[in-house]
Design a protein around this motif. Structure first.
Motif, PDB file in Angstrom:
ATOM      1  N   ASN A 195       0.838  -1.193   0.000  1.00 24.22           N
ATOM      2  CA  ASN A 195       0.000   0.000   0.000  1.00 24.22           C
ATOM      3  C   ASN A 195       0.873   1.243   0.000  1.00 24.22           C
ATOM      4  O   ASN A 195       2.035   1.202   0.423  1.00 24.22           O
ATOM      5  CB  ASN A 195      -0.915   0.009   1.224  1.00 24.22           C
ATOM      6  N   LYS A 196       0.309   2.342  -0.452  1.00 18.78           N
ATOM      7  CA  LYS A 196       1.068   3.584  -0.526  1.00 18.78           C
ATOM      8  C   LYS A 196       1.682   3.921   0.833  1.00 18.78           C
ATOM      9  O   LYS A 196       1.000   3.912   1.855  1.00 18.78           O
ATOM     10  CB  LYS A 196       0.178   4.730  -0.997  1.00 18.78           C
ATOM     11  N   GLY A 197       2.981   4.176   0.815  1.00 19.17           N
ATOM     12  CA  GLY A 197       3.689   4.531   2.034  1.00 19.17           C
ATOM     13  C   GLY A 197       4.388   3.374   2.718  1.00 19.17           C
ATOM     14  O   GLY A 197       5.181   3.588   3.636  1.00 19.17           O
ATOM     15  N   ASP A 198       4.106   2.155   2.282  1.00 19.36           N
ATOM     16  CA  ASP A 198       4.786   0.997   2.874  1.00 19.36           C
ATOM     17  C   ASP A 198       6.285   1.051   2.570  1.00 19.36           C
ATOM     18  O   ASP A 198       6.699   1.465   1.482  1.00 19.36           O
ATOM     19  CB  ASP A 198       4.225  -0.310   2.319  1.00 19.36           C
ATOM     20  N   LEU A 199       7.069   0.587   3.534  1.00 22.12           N
ATOM     21  CA  LEU A 199       8.514   0.549   3.380  1.00 22.12           C
ATOM     22  C   LEU A 199       9.035  -0.837   3.724  1.00 22.12           C
ATOM     23  O   LEU A 199       8.564  -1.469   4.680  1.00 22.12           O
ATOM     24  CB  LEU A 199       9.195   1.572   4.297  1.00 22.12           C
ATOM     25  N   LEU A 200      10.009  -1.299   2.958  1.00 23.34           N
ATOM     26  CA  LEU A 200      10.733  -2.528   3.244  1.00 23.34           C
ATOM     27  C   LEU A 200      12.220  -2.202   3.235  1.00 23.34           C
ATOM     28  O   LEU A 200      12.700  -1.498   2.342  1.00 23.34           O
ATOM     29  CB  LEU A 200      10.455  -3.595   2.183  1.00 23.34           C
ATOM     30  N   SER A 201      12.946  -2.704   4.217  1.00 23.10           N
ATOM     31  CA  SER A 201      14.391  -2.498   4.261  1.00 23.10           C
ATOM     32  C   SER A 201      15.101  -3.847   4.216  1.00 23.10           C
ATOM     33  O   SER A 201      14.629  -4.832   4.793  1.00 23.10           O
ATOM     34  CB  SER A 201      14.802  -1.733   5.526  1.00 23.10           C
ATOM     35  N   PHE A 202      16.240  -3.865   3.552  1.00 21.44           N
ATOM     36  CA  PHE A 202      17.015  -5.088   3.359  1.00 21.44           C
ATOM     37  C   PHE A 202      18.446  -4.810   3.802  1.00 21.44           C
ATOM     38  O   PHE A 202      19.129  -3.967   3.210  1.00 21.44           O
ATOM     39  CB  PHE A 202      16.992  -5.511   1.893  1.00 21.44           C
ATOM     40  N   HIS A 203      18.888  -5.498   4.833  1.00 18.70           N
ATOM     41  CA  HIS A 203      20.221  -5.250   5.387  1.00 18.70           C
ATOM     42  C   HIS A 203      21.129  -6.444   5.126  1.00 18.70           C
ATOM     43  O   HIS A 203      20.764  -7.590   5.419  1.00 18.70           O
ATOM     44  CB  HIS A 203      20.143  -4.987   6.890  1.00 18.70           C
ATOM     45  N   LEU A 233      12.101  -5.278   8.260  1.00 20.14           N
ATOM     46  CA  LEU A 233      13.534  -5.382   7.995  1.00 20.14           C
ATOM     47  C   LEU A 233      13.919  -6.828   7.731  1.00 20.14           C
ATOM     48  O   LEU A 233      13.628  -7.719   8.535  1.00 20.14           O
ATOM     49  CB  LEU A 233      14.327  -4.848   9.188  1.00 20.14           C
ATOM     50  N   ILE A 234      14.563  -7.047   6.604  1.00 17.09           N
ATOM     51  CA  ILE A 234      15.060  -8.374   6.241  1.00 17.09           C
ATOM     52  C   ILE A 234      16.576  -8.323   6.287  1.00 17.09           C
ATOM     53  O   ILE A 234      17.192  -7.457   5.642  1.00 17.09           O
ATOM     54  CB  ILE A 234      14.580  -8.777   4.828  1.00 17.09           C
ATOM     55  N   THR A 235      17.188  -9.225   7.041  1.00 12.93           N
ATOM     56  CA  THR A 235      18.642  -9.235   7.217  1.00 12.93           C
ATOM     57  C   THR A 235      19.224 -10.527   6.679  1.00 12.93           C
ATOM     58  O   THR A 235      18.696 -11.611   6.929  1.00 12.93           O
ATOM     59  CB  THR A 235      19.013  -9.081   8.709  1.00 12.93           C
ATOM     60  N   ILE A 236      20.330 -10.400   5.955  1.00 10.98           N
ATOM     61  CA  ILE A 236      21.010 -11.559   5.397  1.00 10.98           C
ATOM     62  C   ILE A 236      22.507 -11.410   5.644  1.00 10.98           C
ATOM     63  O   ILE A 236      23.052 -10.299   5.576  1.00 10.98           O
ATOM     64  CB  ILE A 236      20.700 -11.709   3.890  1.00 10.98           C
ATOM     65  N   GLU A 237      23.158 -12.500   5.968  1.00 12.95           N
ATOM     66  CA  GLU A 237      24.596 -12.482   6.219  1.00 12.95           C
ATOM     67  C   GLU A 237      25.350 -12.147   4.933  1.00 12.95           C
ATOM     68  O   GLU A 237      25.014 -12.623   3.850  1.00 12.95           O
ATOM     69  CB  GLU A 237      25.067 -13.838   6.745  1.00 12.95           C
TER      70      GLU A 237
END
Length: 276
Positions: A195-203, A233-237
């Protein structure tokens, strides 16, 4: 929020190519026969593939010579089949060459590529689009950033097989690979709900890592910069990321960590930044 700009990296390719030659000159005959994380390729196969890449760059892009025309390409899978056939045909024939000759040819083609690269306008249209990012027309900077990722991850496959992978994990060498690979995010998430304004971060962890973001503008997901890390937040080594994006590890073995939107994390597991 800003969209990410061009990744200008052609000046880094000659040094990466030189690192490959330096590595190969330390390998034993037994090392050339070791298995890589690519199931069908041993070290020697990856080396030959990299030599083929150099020859194709010079023949097709510099000299405008297509030795094996692709025929009618109706979509991604037609292109993939064409490339896979080229790769297999070359490796089968190229095994007639000695390791010494292969290294000599790599040195020569590396030199010619280094001379060709300064002639390229990074903002001009590229001969080939970056299909894994969903582009039908790419600028040269993206095409050549993609070439860097090809050279980096294949060299790292060799290094991993012979236990000399640490050098390419430094930020100097690995971060450009990650920065380019993460340009696949918007295309990969194109059908993921939002939806408008949604944020996803990938670290991605480690010295060479960083954090990348997607923002939903109400119509689609767009990669953006200069924002705070999202609650999702999605984190991957770091040492796993490149393997995940190049089919070098099974998704269930990647061990990603998800804070917030679990579905977004699971969706990352199928993202590729190679033609595969």
């Amino acid at each position: 929020m800003n969209s990410p700009g061009p990744i200008i990296i052609t000046d880094r390719i000659p040094a990466l190519d030189q690192k490959l030659v330096e590595l190969l000159e330390t390998l034993s005959p037994a090392d050339w026969k070791k298995q890589t994380i690519a199931p069908e390729w041993k070290v020697e196969d990856v080396i030959l593939h990299l030599l083929d890449g150099n020859i194709r760059i010079l023949s097709i892009q510099r000299d405008q010579y297509f030795g094996v025309p692709p025929g009618e390409i109706k979509g991604y899978h037609d292109l993939l089949n064409y490339l896979n056939t080229l790769n297999a045909d070359w490796i089968k024939a190229a095994k007639r060459m000695s390791p010494k000759l292969v290294i000599e040819l790599l040195k020569e083609t590396n030199t010619e590529i280094a001379a060709y690269l300064p002639t390229i306008d990074p903002l001009a249209p590229a001969m080939f689009s970056v299909a894994w990012a969903g582009e039908e027309q790419s600028a040269n900077w993206f095409h050549w950033a993609r070439e860097y990722t090809e050279k980096w991850h294949h060299q790292q496959q060799i290094r991993l097989a012979v236990g000399k992978e640490r050098e390419l994990y430094t930020r100097e060498w690995y971060h450009p690979h990650l920065e380019t690979s993460m340009r696949a995010l918007s295309y990969h998430y194109r059908n993921f709900p939002g939806n408008k304004g949604d944020l996803l971060s990938f670290h991605i962890t480690g010295e060479a890592g960083g954090t990348w973001h997607l923002y939903h503008d109400g119509t689609k997901w767009k990669q953006v910069e200069n924002i705070k890390t999202a609650e999702n937040l999605i984190t991957i080594e770091g040492e796993i990321a490149w393997r995940l994006f190049t089919k070098g590890i099974k998704p269930e073995q990647a061990g990603i960590k998800v804070q917030g939107n679990k579905g977004a994390g699971e969706h990352l597991l199928s993202m590729l930044a190679v033609m595969a």
